[in-house]
Design a protein around this motif. Structure first.
Motif, short mmCIF file in Angstrom:
data_model
loop_
_atom_site.label_atom_id
_atom_site.label_comp_id
_atom_site.label_asym_id
_atom_site.label_seq_id
_atom_site.Cartn_x
_atom_site.Cartn_y
_atom_site.Cartn_z
N PRO A 1 0.80 -1.23 0.00
CA PRO A 1 0.00 0.00 0.00
C PRO A 1 0.84 1.29 0.00
O PRO A 1 0.41 2.31 -0.52
CB PRO A 1 -0.82 -0.10 1.29
CG PRO A 1 -0.14 -1.12 2.12
CD PRO A 1 0.58 -2.04 1.19
N LEU A 2 2.04 1.23 0.57
CA LEU A 2 2.84 2.45 0.63
C LEU A 2 3.88 2.53 -0.49
O LEU A 2 4.69 3.46 -0.55
CB LEU A 2 3.54 2.58 1.99
CG LEU A 2 2.61 2.91 3.16
CD1 LEU A 2 3.40 3.11 4.43
CD2 LEU A 2 1.76 4.14 2.88
N THR A 3 3.84 1.54 -1.37
CA THR A 3 4.84 1.51 -2.45
C THR A 3 4.81 2.79 -3.26
O THR A 3 5.84 3.30 -3.70
CB THR A 3 4.56 0.32 -3.40
OG1 THR A 3 4.24 -0.79 -2.61
CG2 THR A 3 5.74 0.02 -4.26
N PHE A 4 3.60 3.32 -3.42
CA PHE A 4 3.43 4.55 -4.19
C PHE A 4 4.36 5.65 -3.64
O PHE A 4 5.01 6.37 -4.39
CB PHE A 4 1.97 4.98 -4.08
CG PHE A 4 1.66 6.28 -4.73
CD1 PHE A 4 1.75 6.43 -6.11
CD2 PHE A 4 1.26 7.37 -3.97
CE1 PHE A 4 1.45 7.63 -6.72
CE2 PHE A 4 0.96 8.58 -4.57
CZ PHE A 4 1.07 8.71 -5.95
N ILE A 5 4.43 5.73 -2.30
CA ILE A 5 5.25 6.79 -1.69
C ILE A 5 6.74 6.44 -1.76
O ILE A 5 7.56 7.27 -2.13
CB ILE A 5 4.80 7.05 -0.24
CG1 ILE A 5 3.35 7.52 -0.29
CG2 ILE A 5 5.68 8.10 0.43
CD1 ILE A 5 2.72 7.74 1.04
N THR A 6 7.08 5.18 -1.43
CA THR A 6 8.52 4.85 -1.49
C THR A 6 9.04 4.97 -2.92
O THR A 6 10.17 5.37 -3.14
CB THR A 6 8.82 3.43 -0.97
OG1 THR A 6 7.83 2.56 -1.44
CG2 THR A 6 8.89 3.36 0.52
N ASP A 7 8.17 4.65 -3.88
CA ASP A 7 8.59 4.77 -5.28
C ASP A 7 8.91 6.20 -5.68
O ASP A 7 9.59 6.45 -6.67
CB ASP A 7 7.47 4.28 -6.22
CG ASP A 7 7.52 2.77 -6.36
OD1 ASP A 7 8.47 2.16 -5.82
OD2 ASP A 7 6.60 2.20 -6.99
N MET A 8 8.36 7.14 -4.91
CA MET A 8 8.52 8.54 -5.27
C MET A 8 9.93 9.04 -4.92
O MET A 8 10.38 10.06 -5.43
CB MET A 8 7.49 9.36 -4.49
CG MET A 8 6.80 10.39 -5.30
SD MET A 8 5.21 10.71 -4.60
CE MET A 8 5.62 11.55 -3.12
N VAL A 9 10.60 8.33 -4.01
CA VAL A 9 11.92 8.80 -3.57
C VAL A 9 13.00 8.09 -4.39
O VAL A 9 13.11 6.87 -4.35
CB VAL A 9 12.11 8.49 -2.07
CG1 VAL A 9 13.43 9.06 -1.58
CG2 VAL A 9 10.95 9.04 -1.28
N PRO A 10 13.77 8.85 -5.15
CA PRO A 10 14.80 8.21 -6.00
C PRO A 10 16.04 7.88 -5.19
O PRO A 10 16.30 8.52 -4.17
CB PRO A 10 15.12 9.31 -7.02
CG PRO A 10 14.81 10.59 -6.32
CD PRO A 10 13.72 10.31 -5.33
N ASP A 11 16.81 6.88 -5.61
CA ASP A 11 18.10 6.66 -4.95
C ASP A 11 19.25 7.05 -5.87
O ASP A 11 20.40 6.99 -5.49
CB ASP A 11 18.24 5.22 -4.44
CG ASP A 11 18.04 4.21 -5.53
OD1 ASP A 11 17.91 4.63 -6.71
OD2 ASP A 11 18.03 3.00 -5.23
N ASN A 12 18.91 7.43 -7.09
CA ASN A 12 19.95 7.92 -7.98
C ASN A 12 19.31 8.88 -8.97
O ASN A 12 18.41 8.50 -9.71
CB ASN A 12 20.57 6.72 -8.72
CG ASN A 12 21.70 7.16 -9.62
OD1 ASN A 12 21.55 8.06 -10.46
ND2 ASN A 12 22.85 6.55 -9.45
N ILE A 13 19.80 10.09 -8.98
CA ILE A 13 19.11 11.10 -9.79
C ILE A 13 19.25 10.82 -11.28
O ILE A 13 18.33 11.05 -12.06
CB ILE A 13 19.56 12.55 -9.42
CG1 ILE A 13 18.79 13.58 -10.26
CG2 ILE A 13 21.05 12.75 -9.58
CD1 ILE A 13 17.30 13.50 -10.15
#
Ligand code: ASP
Length: 438
Positions: free
Chosen positions: A139-151
């Motif tokens: 359910p929270l994947t939407f939010i974690t997906d929003m944070v990049p780990d490499n620009i």
């Protein structure tokens, strides 16, 4: 006399439909159209997508760094999300009302049902499996997906628009927080970059009338079986009617809240609408939407550079309305009974599903599966249901994308008005404005 851009695009579209019909259906030259005409449209869409990420970066950094203090930014952010959710909610409700009034599912005969579901069953099951991939996330994947780990990773795919926005907001806020002298050259660089990218949009748009000609010609030449199209007339009519009402809602907001002439608004945004129609993709249309909203509708960059890219990804009023109508239509046609609580489920899931739909052709139909599953429609019925609406999905996709883009522009106007960030109408458009206000 110099024709306005929207007229040129309209003429391109009309000639495209005609050429597609004549070459594809009369002369049987669909391959010729695919080999020699379609590439012009494909190149155009690629060019628009090419500048989407540079445009978001330059424009959003310029927008944030123009803000004098950060509290303004959180004010804009909060309002934008809230208004987006409200407009989507209104859109789904309109869809539900129309489909319950018209009852398109009851007007379809058993024979048509059979024919439609067998013609498109393969394509439909592909959509079901695409949706399955989407759904396996938490359910929270939407939010974690929003944070990049490499620009660079994030900026390497247009599908990661929200990740890029996340990085750019962090960057822009930090730029505001450092010493003014140190920030100045960086800000000047992005100001310049922004002008360059906007000029690139202008140049690419020179190609627009020819590109829409090519896109529509190839679409029409590839279309087969117009009879099935007609069988779905009532369903398509319900979607289109709902979408038209939604445009009416936007125009009322423009007139009574933003206090501008609806015709002036439509004139300003029409090239973006026509492109949305021709490309079926709000992401591909984004550079033009931004240019129109800033240069022609006068919304300042501080607002538009945030509201529009976010809107292109999460605000899809047309898609949510379509999902509500399609879900009920499928249930009606397949005799799957729905009660009042099911209708509420549709409001909730269609709102969420439209947020999750990518801004590319056909995405709304993939996410429709999520809505149907929330109604406990069994897997076998689900595939038949999708097969049922497949024949008319592309034209409806074209229409709902227009609403998606218009909705984003309307919300940019609302937020702009609420924080006093709409300038006087641009002199370029000023004569038109006076004409319409008179
Ligand atoms: N094509 C739509 C868009 O890009 C999404 C959809 O409804 O399929 O906005």
């Amino acid at each position: 006399m110099k024709l306005a851009l929207h007229w040129k695009i309209l003429i391109g579209m009309a000639l495209g439909v005609l050429a597609g019909y004549i070459l594809g259906n009369v002369f049987g030259m669909a391959d010729f159209v695919a080999d020699w005409i379609k590439p012009i449209g494909t190149i155009f869409i690629k060019l628009l997508k090419l500048i989407a990420i540079p445009l978001i970066i330059a424009s959003l950094i310029k927008g944030i760094s123009d803000l004098k203090d950060i509290s303004k930014f959180s004010q804009i952010g909060g309002r934008t999300i809230l208004i987006y959710i409200c407009t989507t909610f209104v859109a789904v409700s309109i869809g539900l009302m129309i489909v319950n009034l018209i009852d398109p599912g009851d007007k379809i005969t058993d024979a048509t049902l059979q024919e439609l579901s067998s013609s498109y069953s393969d394509a439909a099951s592909m959509k079901v499996s695409a949706a399955q991939n989407q759904k396996e996330k938490g359910p929270l994947t939407f939010i974690t997906d929003m944070v990049p780990d490499n620009i660079f990773g994030a900026a390497s795919s247009n599908g990661n628009m929200l990740q890029v926005i996340f990085f750019v907001i962090l960057f822009g806020i930090s730029l505001l927080l450092i010493e003014v002298e140190k920030a100045a050259p960086v800000k000047a660089f992005f100001d310049g970059l922004n002008d360059i990218v906007l000029k690139m949009v202008d140049l690419i748009m020179l190609m627009a009338p020819y590109a829409v000609f090519a896109l529509l010609a190839s679409l029409v030449a590839e279309t087969t079986n117009p009879d099935l199209f007609i069988a779905l007339g009532w369903y398509a009519l319900s979607v289109v009617l709902g979408l038209l009402i939604m445009i009416g809602v936007y125009l009322l907001i423009i007139k009574f809240y933003v206090k501008r002439s609806p015709i002036w608004f439509l004139k300003g945004i029409s090239p973006a609408q026509l492109l949305a129609f021709s490309t079926s993709s709000s992401a591909a249309t984004l550079p033009v939407t931004m240019e129109r909203v800033e240069e022609h509708l006068g919304v300042e960059k501080e607002v538009s550079s945030f509201v529009l890219p976010v809107g292109a990804t999460i605000n899809m009023d047309g898609t949510s309305l379509y999902q509500a109508v399609a879900a009920i239509f499928i249930c009606q046609a397949l005799n799957f009974q729905l009660d009042f609580s099911d209708q509420l489920t549709i409001i909730l899931t269609a709102t969420l599903a439209s947020i999750g739909s990518a801004a590319v052709p056909g995405a709304g139909m993939v996410m429709l599966v999520v809505v149907l599953e929330a109604l406990n429609v069994p897997q076998e019925t689900l595939a038949i249901g999708l097969a049922l609406i497949f024949a008319v999905d592309r034209p409806l996709d074209m229409c709902r994308t227009v609403i998606n883009v218009t909705g984003d522009a309307t919300v940019a106007m609302i937020v702009g008005k609420s924080v006093n960030k709409i300038s006087k109408p641009n002199p370029k458009n000023w004569d038109d404005h006076l004409e319409n206000v008179r």
